[in-house]
Scaffold this active site. Sequence first.
Site, PDB file in Angstrom:
ATOM      1  CB  CYS A  60       7.881  31.909  -0.889  1.00  0.00           C
ATOM      2  SG  CYS A  60       9.108  30.612  -0.748  1.00  0.00           S
ATOM      3  CB  ALA A  69      41.197  55.831  -0.402  1.00  0.00           C
ATOM      4  CE1 TYR A  70      34.699  59.827  -4.432  1.00  0.00           C
ATOM      5  CE2 TYR A  70      35.100  61.841  -3.184  1.00  0.00           C
ATOM      6  CZ  TYR A  70      34.472  61.177  -4.220  1.00  0.00           C
ATOM      7  OH  TYR A  70      33.627  61.860  -5.052  1.00  0.00           O
ATOM      8  CG  ASP A  71      38.759  63.316   0.853  1.00  0.00           C
ATOM      9  OD1 ASP A  71      37.742  63.339   0.131  1.00  0.00           O
ATOM     10  OD2 ASP A  71      38.745  63.521   2.081  1.00  0.00           O
ATOM     11  CB  CYS A 105       8.911  30.601  -4.451  1.00  0.00           C
ATOM     12  SG  CYS A 105      10.241  31.747  -4.019  1.00  0.00           S
ATOM     13  CE  LYS A 125       5.583  73.811  11.777  1.00  0.00           C
ATOM     14  NZ  LYS A 125       6.831  74.610  11.748  1.00  0.00           N
ATOM     15  CB  SER A 131       8.862  63.882   8.264  1.00  0.00           C
ATOM     16  OG  SER A 131       8.516  62.621   8.782  1.00  0.00           O
ATOM     17  CE  LYS A 172       6.309  69.302   3.663  1.00  0.00           C
ATOM     18  NZ  LYS A 172       7.555  69.047   2.936  1.00  0.00           N
TER      19      LYS A 172
END
Length: 697
Positions: free
Chosen positions: A424, A36-38, A406, A290, A83, A119
């Site tokens: 709480c 639908a988006y396309d 709270c 490393k 990572s 990096k």
Amino acid sequence: MTEAEAAARLADLAAQIARADRLYHQEDAPELSDAAYDALVRENRELEAAFPQLVRADSPSRRVGSAPAAHLAKVAHKVSMGSLDNAFSAEEVADFLGRVRRFLKLPEAEPVALTAEPKIDGLSCSLRYEGRRLVLAATRGDGQVGENVTSNVATIADIPQALPAEAPDVFEVRGEVYMAKADFTALNERLAGERVFANPRNAAAGSLRQKDATVTASRPLRFLAHGWGETSALPGDTQAEVVAALRDWGFPVSDLFVRCATLDDALAHYARIEARRADLPFDIDGVVYKVDRLDWQRRLGTVGRAPRWGLAHKFPAERAQTTLNAIDTQVGRTGKITPVARLEPVTVGGVVVTNATLHNADEIERLGVRPGDRVLLQRAGDVIPQIVENLTPDEPRAPWSFPTRCPACDSAVAREEGEVDYRCTGGLICPAQRVERLMHFVSRRAFDITGLGAVRVEDFFRDGLIESPADIFRLRDKRDVLLARERLAETSVDNLLAAIEERRTVSLDRFLFALGIRHVGEVTARDLARRYESYAGFVAMIDAALAVREGLAPVLGETERKFELRRARELVAAVATPNIGPEVAEALLDFFAEPHNRAVVDDLAGELTVTDVRHETRASRVSGKTVVFTGSLETMSRDEAKAQAEALGAKVSGSVSAKTDLVVAGPGAGSKLKKAQDLGIETMNETGWQALVADAG
DNA sequence: GTGCCTCGAGTTCC
DNA sequence: CTCGAGGCAC
């Protein structure tokens, strides 16, 4: 179509597409299917082609990165893309090296060579070559599943389409797709005026993750190789050798890549790179180290999402000043009340920050902040905003005081003895906690129900559509109620219901994690699932353990302290799962002892098929056996030995009993070895253990 | 008892 | 990402 009609339609399309983008990116609650988006995007493009004079300033076609990444296919990584751990000081780098040495049990004289390289601030990408031809390119995604960007990557000149004959049959090159600073500036000038990119990293990400690869082709993307994923063979025994081979195969690698024999060399290289930072043609945010030897990298392995053999030494974070407008509080799923700083918007490290967590009352006291103060802000690890310091000079003012009620349910707020957090006490009645638990339940690492994001969970809860997790799986009976809701069309309803059906079958570990039991996170849930394998097995354990707990009472003459110790020991024994001690055992039993929770879980289980979890291990003669390591190990650490044993399907225990199957004894072994011999349990030395591991492949 | 390592829980912005 | 704290080895 008249020009007036076309103009109206274009305005409508611009609004619809902008809304779909926002829902997808910011609220995680897409209402449109990809198709639908396309269709909207296509209609917009065709109309603009027919009426070029009507192209709007805010046209989706002129907006950068207009095709959201949702529309790219997902691909699972064969070898996960983790990572790196971060360090911010030379001291932390030294700590890293110390951990490496300790894990490998290296003698002091043994040097640990590291590689060091800048990096680059881009986005990680994996390039898979089979038969020396590029067959798949994928972004990192969450590390397990990324997005297929093969056709986009094909437009990047730095990336070879084929590898030379000497390269292995299967090889995944990993590296960074980035945009040079000068190219970024030029691109923004070219896109002039409209929504420009905030920084080169965003520009690179936006350009790569395009559905239409011709857009990517028009963007000046570059690539730098720094590692690899799955490989059928490696062209070297060290990081430096493999990187050299990558260069020979035609991949750009950093010309600031060096091999450092010592920690001091590595730190000197860091200083060199930092000094040249401004002159480099691309943005960098630190230096990556490393461990050079690949046999050591393999032994060090990975913990959580990060390898033990790598480290990112980050440059100091950029800082900015702003005003603290207010301190609000919010309630988490466990009831924890978290103070949040509302800030005068300020740009730090390329993004506008308006909120920052203050963690807890101690943090507020430490900073001495109150609304109205000037504060110094940084983005920790260049991501999470953090208040570093209060810049308002000390003058006597009333300190900010923690709320006693709270903010969501007005229940009392309490701080437990010795704990930092206020919670709480509303528990099951607190709507904030209930919504947060539901959000946890549908979150990616739990049930992962797409189309049910934060906003929708909150709406559905408020309107009584979902009160407990099981209600989610009964939404299919309320299709007409959903359809009657505003802003929820037929396609979205059916997409949502289909997404829910996909999750009606769930593995035991995800199921347990999704329950949101205190202290039971992803890893602990997996430990429990592996231990009990089936839902029935798990429930049987809980029932037995609850019975044990019921039956516990002090025996005559027993002190309270002794009783507590015995209680803890017996509960831990009843749960009988690695890494689960008294605290987690108690939390687990507390959860299931509460009748309401029990009802919620039973109700949920009735809607689902919970599949068994088996710990995937290599077959070996210790599979399913219990192994004890005693004495000192010389070629590896205990952690490593334990990891090996677990990978072979063995359970590692700390003490020898009749249930022990094998004792691996190093020098200095004492009573445990003797006990093993007395019990007639098989024993072996470290060399024997290594042979056993090698045997299993 | 102490100290290390890992996990859990909460968080920001796009 | 950061913090606190649980689990376990020493």
